[in-house]
Design a protein around this motif. Structure first.
Motif, PDB file in Angstrom:
ATOM      1  N   GLU A  70       0.853  -1.191   0.000  1.00  0.00           N
ATOM      2  CA  GLU A  70       0.000   0.000   0.000  1.00  0.00           C
ATOM      3  C   GLU A  70       0.887   1.238   0.000  1.00  0.00           C
ATOM      4  N   LEU A  71       1.177   1.763  -1.197  1.00  0.00           N
ATOM      5  CA  LEU A  71       2.039   2.927  -1.305  1.00  0.00           C
ATOM      6  C   LEU A  71       1.246   4.207  -1.055  1.00  0.00           C
ATOM      7  N   PRO A  72       1.931   5.246  -0.578  1.00  0.00           N
ATOM      8  CA  PRO A  72       1.227   6.508  -0.332  1.00  0.00           C
ATOM      9  C   PRO A  72       0.904   7.230  -1.632  1.00  0.00           C
ATOM     10  N   VAL A  73      -0.203   7.958  -1.607  1.00  0.00           N
ATOM     11  CA  VAL A  73      -0.636   8.785  -2.728  1.00  0.00           C
ATOM     12  C   VAL A  73      -0.951  10.175  -2.173  1.00  0.00           C
ATOM     13  N   ALA A  74      -0.524  11.204  -2.893  1.00  0.00           N
ATOM     14  CA  ALA A  74      -0.857  12.580  -2.518  1.00  0.00           C
ATOM     15  C   ALA A  74      -1.655  13.213  -3.650  1.00  0.00           C
ATOM     16  N   ILE A  75      -2.778  13.810  -3.303  1.00  0.00           N
ATOM     17  CA  ILE A  75      -3.583  14.559  -4.258  1.00  0.00           C
ATOM     18  C   ILE A  75      -3.430  16.029  -3.887  1.00  0.00           C
ATOM     19  N   VAL A  76      -3.011  16.838  -4.842  1.00  0.00           N
ATOM     20  CA  VAL A  76      -2.784  18.265  -4.592  1.00  0.00           C
ATOM     21  C   VAL A  76      -3.776  19.068  -5.425  1.00  0.00           C
ATOM     22  N   ILE A  77      -4.489  19.969  -4.756  1.00  0.00           N
ATOM     23  CA  ILE A  77      -5.487  20.818  -5.401  1.00  0.00           C
ATOM     24  C   ILE A  77      -5.163  22.263  -5.032  1.00  0.00           C
ATOM     25  N   VAL A  78      -5.173  23.154  -6.019  1.00  0.00           N
ATOM     26  CA  VAL A  78      -4.905  24.572  -5.774  1.00  0.00           C
ATOM     27  C   VAL A  78      -6.010  25.406  -6.405  1.00  0.00           C
ATOM     28  N   ASP A  79      -6.506  26.366  -5.650  1.00  0.00           N
ATOM     29  CA  ASP A  79      -7.481  27.334  -6.172  1.00  0.00           C
ATOM     30  C   ASP A  79      -7.567  28.481  -5.166  1.00  0.00           C
ATOM     31  N   THR A  80      -8.539  29.353  -5.361  1.00  0.00           N
ATOM     32  CA  THR A  80      -8.720  30.454  -4.416  1.00  0.00           C
ATOM     33  C   THR A  80      -9.100  29.882  -3.052  1.00  0.00           C
ATOM     34  N   PRO A  81      -8.786  30.602  -1.982  1.00  0.00           N
ATOM     35  CA  PRO A  81      -9.149  30.096  -0.657  1.00  0.00           C
ATOM     36  C   PRO A  81     -10.642  29.786  -0.520  1.00  0.00           C
ATOM     37  N   GLU A  82     -11.490  30.624  -1.090  1.00  0.00           N
ATOM     38  CA  GLU A  82     -12.940  30.420  -0.977  1.00  0.00           C
ATOM     39  C   GLU A  82     -13.377  29.126  -1.665  1.00  0.00           C
ATOM     40  N   ARG A  83     -12.851  28.890  -2.845  1.00  0.00           N
ATOM     41  CA  ARG A  83     -13.255  27.700  -3.609  1.00  0.00           C
ATOM     42  C   ARG A  83     -12.729  26.414  -2.966  1.00  0.00           C
ATOM     43  N   VAL A  84     -11.505  26.457  -2.463  1.00  0.00           N
ATOM     44  CA  VAL A  84     -10.946  25.278  -1.797  1.00  0.00           C
ATOM     45  C   VAL A  84     -11.731  24.987  -0.522  1.00  0.00           C
ATOM     46  N   ARG A  85     -12.000  26.007   0.269  1.00  0.00           N
ATOM     47  CA  ARG A  85     -12.746  25.783   1.519  1.00  0.00           C
ATOM     48  C   ARG A  85     -14.162  25.268   1.243  1.00  0.00           C
ATOM     49  N   ALA A  86     -14.764  25.703   0.152  1.00  0.00           N
ATOM     50  CA  ALA A  86     -16.095  25.201  -0.217  1.00  0.00           C
ATOM     51  C   ALA A  86     -16.038  23.719  -0.599  1.00  0.00           C
ATOM     52  N   PHE A  87     -14.871  23.249  -1.048  1.00  0.00           N
ATOM     53  CA  PHE A  87     -14.706  21.848  -1.458  1.00  0.00           C
ATOM     54  C   PHE A  87     -14.401  20.926  -0.269  1.00  0.00           C
ATOM     55  N   LEU A  88     -13.956  21.478   0.853  1.00  0.00           N
ATOM     56  CA  LEU A  88     -13.547  20.656   1.999  1.00  0.00           C
ATOM     57  C   LEU A  88     -14.627  19.697   2.508  1.00  0.00           C
ATOM     58  N   PRO A  89     -15.918  20.062   2.533  1.00  0.00           N
ATOM     59  CA  PRO A  89     -16.922  19.081   2.986  1.00  0.00           C
ATOM     60  C   PRO A  89     -16.928  17.795   2.145  1.00  0.00           C
ATOM     61  N   GLN A  90     -16.625  17.907   0.850  1.00  0.00           N
ATOM     62  CA  GLN A  90     -16.565  16.696   0.024  1.00  0.00           C
ATOM     63  C   GLN A  90     -15.390  15.813   0.455  1.00  0.00           C
ATOM     64  N   LEU A  91     -14.259  16.444   0.768  1.00  0.00           N
ATOM     65  CA  LEU A  91     -13.114  15.663   1.245  1.00  0.00           C
ATOM     66  C   LEU A  91     -13.435  15.004   2.577  1.00  0.00           C
ATOM     67  N   ASP A  92     -14.156  15.715   3.430  1.00  0.00           N
ATOM     68  CA  ASP A  92     -14.548  15.154   4.724  1.00  0.00           C
ATOM     69  C   ASP A  92     -15.413  13.908   4.530  1.00  0.00           C
ATOM     70  N   GLU A  93     -16.262  13.944   3.510  1.00  0.00           N
ATOM     71  CA  GLU A  93     -17.117  12.790   3.192  1.00  0.00           C
ATOM     72  C   GLU A  93     -16.298  11.615   2.647  1.00  0.00           C
ATOM     73  N   LEU A  94     -15.291  11.899   1.840  1.00  0.00           N
ATOM     74  CA  LEU A  94     -14.560  10.862   1.116  1.00  0.00           C
ATOM     75  C   LEU A  94     -13.404  10.236   1.892  1.00  0.00           C
ATOM     76  N   VAL A  95     -12.665  11.028   2.638  1.00  0.00           N
ATOM     77  CA  VAL A  95     -11.424  10.560   3.263  1.00  0.00           C
ATOM     78  C   VAL A  95     -11.720  10.042   4.668  1.00  0.00           C
ATOM     79  N   GLU A  96     -11.770   8.706   4.785  1.00  0.00           N
ATOM     80  CA  GLU A  96     -12.019   8.082   6.083  1.00  0.00           C
ATOM     81  C   GLU A  96     -10.741   7.927   6.884  1.00  0.00           C
ATOM     82  N   SER A  97      -9.649   7.594   6.209  1.00  0.00           N
ATOM     83  CA  SER A  97      -8.349   7.515   6.875  1.00  0.00           C
ATOM     84  C   SER A  97      -7.331   8.155   5.957  1.00  0.00           C
TER      85      SER A  97
END
Length: 129
Positions: A70-97
């Motif tokens: 199980e190798l590590p994977v990094a996903i990097v996303i860049v955008d305006t602070p407002e747009r990234v913060r609006a996307f965080l609830p989706q990450l909270d839903e998806l990333v269990e560990s």
């Protein structure tokens, strides 16, 4: 499709997960990238690590002759602070560990090719003298 313009202050979110993590039988990293795209974020990239450890304290490495590693994977996303913060609830839903971090950053250049395809310095069709 609209073109995103991004310069100046931005927010980078980096998500660290395992390469075998899934969401509804699909790779989790793919689900995150597709959702970021659907949300209209400026960009997302996935990087596969060759070695690392996380909360489990187990070191995972590509040097072992194991296809189940199980190798590590990094996903990097860049955008305006407002747009990234609006996307965080989706990450909270998806990333269990895993690990999700935010960094302030400054975008110096963000440009794609006019045709939407990768540009080449040499087309391979230069005329011979």
């Amino acid at each position: 499709m609209t073109t995103t313009r991004l310069t100046g202050d931005a927010l980078r979110v980096t998500v660290f997960i395992g390469e075998h993590d899934t969401y509804r039988h699909k790779p989790l990293y793919s689900e995150i990238v597709h959702r970021a795209h659907a949300a209209g974020l400026a960009g997302a990239s996935v990087f596969r690590g060759i070695e690392g450890f996380g909360a489990s304290s187990l070191i995972h490495t590509a040097r072992l002759l194991s296809l189940n590693e199980e190798l590590p994977v990094a996903i990097v996303i860049v955008d305006t602070p407002e747009r990234v913060r609006a996307f965080l609830p989706q990450l909270d839903e998806l990333v269990e560990s895993g690990l999700v971090i935010l960094d302030d950053c400054e975008v110096i250049r963000y440009a794609g090719s006019r045709s939407g395809r990768h540009s080449r310095r040499h087309s391979g069709k230069e005329k011979k003298a």
